[in-house]
Design a protein around this motif. Structure first.
Motif, PDB file in Angstrom:
ATOM      1  N   GLY A 153       2.015   6.013   7.827  1.00 17.49           N
ATOM      2  CA  GLY A 153       1.783   4.378   7.085  1.00 17.49           C
ATOM      3  C   GLY A 153       0.587   3.803   6.810  1.00 17.49           C
ATOM      4  O   GLY A 153      -0.914   4.015   7.383  1.00 17.49           O
ATOM      5  N   LEU A 154       0.424   3.825   5.533  1.00 21.10           N
ATOM      6  CA  LEU A 154      -0.746   3.424   4.804  1.00 21.10           C
ATOM      7  C   LEU A 154      -0.784   0.934   4.347  1.00 21.10           C
ATOM      8  O   LEU A 154       1.033   1.433   3.757  1.00 21.10           O
ATOM      9  CB  LEU A 154      -1.102   3.988   3.750  1.00 21.10           C
ATOM     10  CG  LEU A 154      -2.824   3.806   3.374  1.00 21.10           C
ATOM     11  CD1 LEU A 154      -3.912   5.319   3.416  1.00 21.10           C
ATOM     12  CD2 LEU A 154      -2.602   2.781   2.011  1.00 21.10           C
ATOM     13  N   LEU A 155      -1.929   0.220   4.505  1.00 17.90           N
ATOM     14  CA  LEU A 155      -1.535  -0.424   4.031  1.00 17.90           C
ATOM     15  C   LEU A 155      -3.195  -0.831   3.449  1.00 17.90           C
ATOM     16  O   LEU A 155      -4.164  -0.193   4.026  1.00 17.90           O
ATOM     17  CB  LEU A 155      -1.199  -1.592   5.716  1.00 17.90           C
ATOM     18  CG  LEU A 155      -2.006  -3.460   5.120  1.00 17.90           C
ATOM     19  CD1 LEU A 155      -0.811  -3.585   4.023  1.00 17.90           C
ATOM     20  CD2 LEU A 155      -2.412  -3.960   6.448  1.00 17.90           C
ATOM     21  N   MET A 156      -2.849  -1.234   2.365  1.00 18.41           N
ATOM     22  CA  MET A 156      -4.237  -1.756   1.515  1.00 18.41           C
ATOM     23  C   MET A 156      -3.740  -3.191   1.363  1.00 18.41           C
ATOM     24  O   MET A 156      -3.443  -3.706   1.060  1.00 18.41           O
ATOM     25  CB  MET A 156      -4.043  -1.040   0.436  1.00 18.41           C
ATOM     26  CG  MET A 156      -4.806  -1.677  -0.937  1.00 18.41           C
ATOM     27  SD  MET A 156      -5.516  -0.560  -2.420  1.00 18.41           S
ATOM     28  CE  MET A 156      -6.150   0.642  -2.188  1.00 18.41           C
ATOM     29  N   ALA A 157      -5.081  -3.568   1.869  1.00 16.15           N
ATOM     30  CA  ALA A 157      -5.353  -5.392   1.899  1.00 16.15           C
ATOM     31  C   ALA A 157      -6.478  -5.484   1.287  1.00 16.15           C
ATOM     32  O   ALA A 157      -7.325  -4.916   0.590  1.00 16.15           O
ATOM     33  CB  ALA A 157      -5.482  -5.837   3.421  1.00 16.15           C
ATOM     34  N   GLY A 158      -5.950  -6.897   0.916  1.00 16.37           N
ATOM     35  CA  GLY A 158      -6.874  -7.062  -0.457  1.00 16.37           C
ATOM     36  C   GLY A 158      -8.597  -7.535  -0.266  1.00 16.37           C
ATOM     37  O   GLY A 158      -8.935  -7.581   0.909  1.00 16.37           O
ATOM     38  N   VAL A 199       6.695  -3.356  -0.053  1.00 21.28           N
ATOM     39  CA  VAL A 199       6.713  -2.505   0.537  1.00 21.28           C
ATOM     40  C   VAL A 199       7.307  -1.708   0.026  1.00 21.28           C
ATOM     41  O   VAL A 199       8.024  -1.814  -0.706  1.00 21.28           O
ATOM     42  CB  VAL A 199       6.759  -2.513   2.104  1.00 21.28           C
ATOM     43  CG1 VAL A 199       6.476  -3.810   3.189  1.00 21.28           C
ATOM     44  CG2 VAL A 199       8.415  -3.338   1.387  1.00 21.28           C
ATOM     45  N   ASP A 200       7.271   0.023   0.977  1.00 23.89           N
ATOM     46  CA  ASP A 200       7.792   1.079  -1.124  1.00 23.89           C
ATOM     47  C   ASP A 200       7.762   2.300   0.892  1.00 23.89           C
ATOM     48  O   ASP A 200       6.877   2.169   1.584  1.00 23.89           O
ATOM     49  CB  ASP A 200       7.464   2.158  -1.690  1.00 23.89           C
ATOM     50  CG  ASP A 200       8.264   2.282  -2.228  1.00 23.89           C
ATOM     51  OD1 ASP A 200       9.396   2.158  -2.252  1.00 23.89           O
ATOM     52  OD2 ASP A 200       8.110   2.465  -3.487  1.00 23.89           O
ATOM     53  N   ASP A 201       8.347   3.039   0.860  1.00 24.76           N
ATOM     54  CA  ASP A 201       9.266   4.850   1.102  1.00 24.76           C
ATOM     55  C   ASP A 201       8.020   5.460   0.192  1.00 24.76           C
ATOM     56  O   ASP A 201       7.699   5.231  -1.288  1.00 24.76           O
ATOM     57  CB  ASP A 201      10.211   4.981   1.714  1.00 24.76           C
ATOM     58  CG  ASP A 201      11.102   4.116   2.516  1.00 24.76           C
ATOM     59  OD1 ASP A 201      10.343   3.585   3.384  1.00 24.76           O
ATOM     60  OD2 ASP A 201      12.101   3.675   2.210  1.00 24.76           O
ATOM     61  N   TYR A 202       7.187   6.650   0.323  1.00 28.24           N
ATOM     62  CA  TYR A 202       6.479   7.839  -0.156  1.00 28.24           C
ATOM     63  C   TYR A 202       6.545   8.899   0.354  1.00 28.24           C
ATOM     64  O   TYR A 202       6.072   9.038   1.986  1.00 28.24           O
ATOM     65  CB  TYR A 202       5.152   7.215   0.133  1.00 28.24           C
ATOM     66  CG  TYR A 202       4.565   8.351  -1.386  1.00 28.24           C
ATOM     67  CD1 TYR A 202       4.888   8.541  -2.738  1.00 28.24           C
ATOM     68  CD2 TYR A 202       2.926   9.591  -0.908  1.00 28.24           C
ATOM     69  CE1 TYR A 202       4.012   9.532  -3.775  1.00 28.24           C
ATOM     70  CE2 TYR A 202       2.641  10.111  -1.686  1.00 28.24           C
ATOM     71  CZ  TYR A 202       3.535   9.885  -2.883  1.00 28.24           C
ATOM     72  OH  TYR A 202       2.213  10.627  -3.649  1.00 28.24           O
ATOM     73  N   SER A 261       4.262   2.376   2.751  1.00 29.36           N
ATOM     74  CA  SER A 261       3.258   1.981   2.168  1.00 29.36           C
ATOM     75  C   SER A 261       2.997   1.107   2.385  1.00 29.36           C
ATOM     76  O   SER A 261       4.660  -0.167   2.182  1.00 29.36           O
ATOM     77  CB  SER A 261       2.154   2.990   1.234  1.00 29.36           C
ATOM     78  OG  SER A 261       3.802   2.574   0.691  1.00 29.36           O
ATOM     79  N   ALA A 262       2.067  -0.236   2.267  1.00 32.32           N
ATOM     80  CA  ALA A 262       2.189  -1.508   1.967  1.00 32.32           C
ATOM     81  C   ALA A 262       0.927  -2.486   2.034  1.00 32.32           C
ATOM     82  O   ALA A 262      -0.269  -1.644   1.127  1.00 32.32           O
ATOM     83  CB  ALA A 262       2.723  -2.110   3.430  1.00 32.32           C
ATOM     84  N   ALA A 263       1.439  -3.004   0.683  1.00 33.11           N
ATOM     85  CA  ALA A 263       0.272  -4.111   0.090  1.00 33.11           C
ATOM     86  C   ALA A 263       0.480  -5.525   0.038  1.00 33.11           C
ATOM     87  O   ALA A 263       1.725  -5.822   0.401  1.00 33.11           O
ATOM     88  CB  ALA A 263       0.340  -3.463  -1.537  1.00 33.11           C
ATOM     89  N   VAL A 286       2.410  -3.302  10.670  1.00 32.77           N
ATOM     90  CA  VAL A 286       1.520  -2.407  11.528  1.00 32.77           C
ATOM     91  C   VAL A 286       3.255  -1.209  12.213  1.00 32.77           C
ATOM     92  O   VAL A 286       3.370  -0.237  11.611  1.00 32.77           O
ATOM     93  CB  VAL A 286       0.754  -2.197  12.605  1.00 32.77           C
ATOM     94  CG1 VAL A 286       0.402  -1.169  12.987  1.00 32.77           C
ATOM     95  CG2 VAL A 286      -0.706  -3.466  11.172  1.00 32.77           C
ATOM     96  N   ARG A 287       3.959  -1.575  12.578  1.00 31.76           N
ATOM     97  CA  ARG A 287       4.501  -1.989  13.248  1.00 31.76           C
ATOM     98  C   ARG A 287       6.024  -0.687  12.554  1.00 31.76           C
ATOM     99  O   ARG A 287       6.296   0.564  12.379  1.00 31.76           O
ATOM    100  CB  ARG A 287       5.267  -2.553  14.181  1.00 31.76           C
ATOM    101  CG  ARG A 287       4.315  -2.067  15.868  1.00 31.76           C
ATOM    102  CD  ARG A 287       5.284  -4.155  16.280  1.00 31.76           C
ATOM    103  NE  ARG A 287       6.624  -3.763  16.830  1.00 31.76           N
ATOM    104  CZ  ARG A 287       7.312  -4.724  16.696  1.00 31.76           C
ATOM    105  NH1 ARG A 287       7.037  -6.076  17.146  1.00 31.76           N
ATOM    106  NH2 ARG A 287       8.567  -4.645  17.149  1.00 31.76           N
ATOM    107  N   TRP A 288       6.546  -1.294  11.133  1.00 34.03           N
ATOM    108  CA  TRP A 288       6.944  -1.125  10.435  1.00 34.03           C
ATOM    109  C   TRP A 288       6.155   0.336  10.010  1.00 34.03           C
ATOM    110  O   TRP A 288       7.042   1.454   8.943  1.00 34.03           O
ATOM    111  CB  TRP A 288       7.575  -2.075   9.283  1.00 34.03           C
ATOM    112  CG  TRP A 288       8.470  -1.384   8.190  1.00 34.03           C
ATOM    113  CD1 TRP A 288       9.757  -1.817   7.851  1.00 34.03           C
ATOM    114  CD2 TRP A 288       8.635  -0.506   7.046  1.00 34.03           C
ATOM    115  NE1 TRP A 288      10.778  -1.231   6.676  1.00 34.03           N
ATOM    116  CE2 TRP A 288       8.938  -0.880   6.320  1.00 34.03           C
ATOM    117  CE3 TRP A 288       6.696  -0.979   6.518  1.00 34.03           C
ATOM    118  CZ2 TRP A 288       9.518  -0.730   4.506  1.00 34.03           C
ATOM    119  CZ3 TRP A 288       6.941  -0.470   5.100  1.00 34.03           C
ATOM    120  CH2 TRP A 288       8.050   0.182   4.811  1.00 34.03           C
ATOM    121  N   LEU A 289       5.111   0.370   9.257  1.00 36.88           N
ATOM    122  CA  LEU A 289       4.247   1.441   8.746  1.00 36.88           C
ATOM    123  C   LEU A 289       4.276   2.421   9.378  1.00 36.88           C
ATOM    124  O   LEU A 289       4.489   3.665   9.059  1.00 36.88           O
ATOM    125  CB  LEU A 289       3.272   1.128   8.098  1.00 36.88           C
ATOM    126  CG  LEU A 289       2.683  -0.694   6.919  1.00 36.88           C
ATOM    127  CD1 LEU A 289       1.666  -0.518   7.112  1.00 36.88           C
ATOM    128  CD2 LEU A 289       3.470   0.815   5.788  1.00 36.88           C
TER     129      LEU A 289
END
Length: 251
Positions: free
Chosen positions: A112-117, A204-207, A212-214, A242-245
Motif C-alpha cells: 500500500g502506498l500513500l502520497m501526501a502533498g 484511492v485506487d487499486d493497482y 494506493s492513495a493520494a 493506512v489500514r485500508w492500504l
C-alpha cells in the motif's frame, strides 16, 4: 499492527543574518511530520521514519526488499530526485536501481502506498518534485500536472466528503480548514473520497495486487494548520487510510 515506512518530512534551513556591514550564517535541521507519526503510533501502527537525506542509504531498492520491511509506504514532501539520483549516480556516474520503480513494484505486488502533498510531492513548487515523470506515477490514483501545481489557500478552506467509503466513515460534519494543496486529476478507475476548494483532496485506487492513495494537502504544518492536526478526526482519517492500504476490510 501495520508496518508503516514514512519517507520524507524533513528539511535543512541555512540562514544568512545580515547586521549592517557584518553577516553570519546559521543552520538548522527539522524532522517534521511528528503529528502524523504520533497519530499512527497511537493507533498501534509500527512507524519507521526515514528523513529525506537518508533515503538513498536506508530505503531498499527492490520491491521484494520493500515488502520485507513495510506493509504501507508514505511518501511525504520529498521530490523524485531524492529517489532517482543517489550519490553513486549523481557524483560518480554509476548505474543504480530506480527507487521510484521499486515503489511502483511494491504496490503492484501487494503493498500500500500513500502520497501526501507538499511543496515537494506530486509536481510541487516550480514543478521540481516531478513525480509525474517517474515510474511510480502509474501506480498513483491521480494524474500529476507538468507544472507548478500548488493551490495556496491563505484564507483557509474546509474539505468535504465526496463519497461514502470505509476510510471516511464516521468523518461526517465540518472538517477543519486547510491552507493549501497540490492540484491533481482523478484517474478514471479511482475514487475521490474528499475535496477541498473544488480540488481532489483524498483519492484511492487499486493497482495490481496493491492499493494506493493520494492526500493532496500536508499531513502536518504548514498547509495543515494546528486546527487540522489537532482535530479529533485527524487520527481516525489516517489510521483508516493506512489500514485500508494494507488490505484490511474496515468495519
Amino acid at each position: 499492527m501495520t508496518r508503516v515506512l514514512l519517507l520524507g518530512e524533513s528539511w535543512f534551513v541555512h540562514s544568512i543574518h545580515q547586521k549592517g556591514f557584518d553577516s553570519f550564517t546559521t543552520s538548522e535541521f527539522t524532522l517534521g511530520g511528528v503529528e502524523f507519526v504520533a497519530a499512527l503510533r497511537a493507533a498501534s501502527h509500527e512507524v519507521t521514519h526515514v528523513p529525506c537525506h537518508e533515503i538513498s542509504s536506508r530505503v531498499p531498492s527492490t520491491p521484494e526488499e520493500l515488502r520485507a520491511v513495510a506493509d504501507v509506504i508514505v511518501v511525504s514532501d520529498v521530490g523524485a530526485n531524492t529517489f532517482q539520483l543517489p550519490p553513486a549516480t549523481f557524483g560518480r556516474s554509476e548505474e543504480q536501481p530506480d527507487r521510484t520503480d521499486a515503489l511502483r513494484g511494491f504496490v503492484e505486488h501487494g503493498g500500500g502506498l500513500l502520497m501526501a502533498g507538499g511543496y515537494m510531492t506530486f509536481s510541487g513548487i516550480d514543478a521540481k518534485a516531478r513525480w509525474g515523470r517517474t515510474p511510480l506515477a502509474a501506480a498513483l490514483p491521480v494524474g500529476v500536472l507538468d507544472r507548478d501545481d500548488r493551490v495556496e489557500l491563505a484564507a483557509g478552506a474546509a474539505p468535504q466528503t465526496e463519497t461514502e467509503h470505509p476510510i471516511t466513515a464516521g468523518l461526517t460534519g465540518t472538517w477543519p480548514n486547510l491552507l493549501g494543496l497540490n492540484e491533481v486529476t482523478v484517474r478514471e478507475t479511482a475514487t475521490e473520497l474528499a475535496s477541498c476548494a473544488g480540488h481532489p483532496l483524498l483519492v484511492v485506487d487499486d493497482y495490481g495486487a496493491g492499493r494506493s492513495a493520494a492526500f493532496t494537502s500536508d499531513v502536518a504544518p504548514h498547509w495543515a494548520p494546528p486546527g487540522f492536526v489537532e482535530w479529533e478526526g485527524y487520527g481516525r482519517l489516517f489510521d483508516r487510510t493506512v489500514r485500508w492500504l494494507a488490505g484490511e476490510e474496515l468495519a
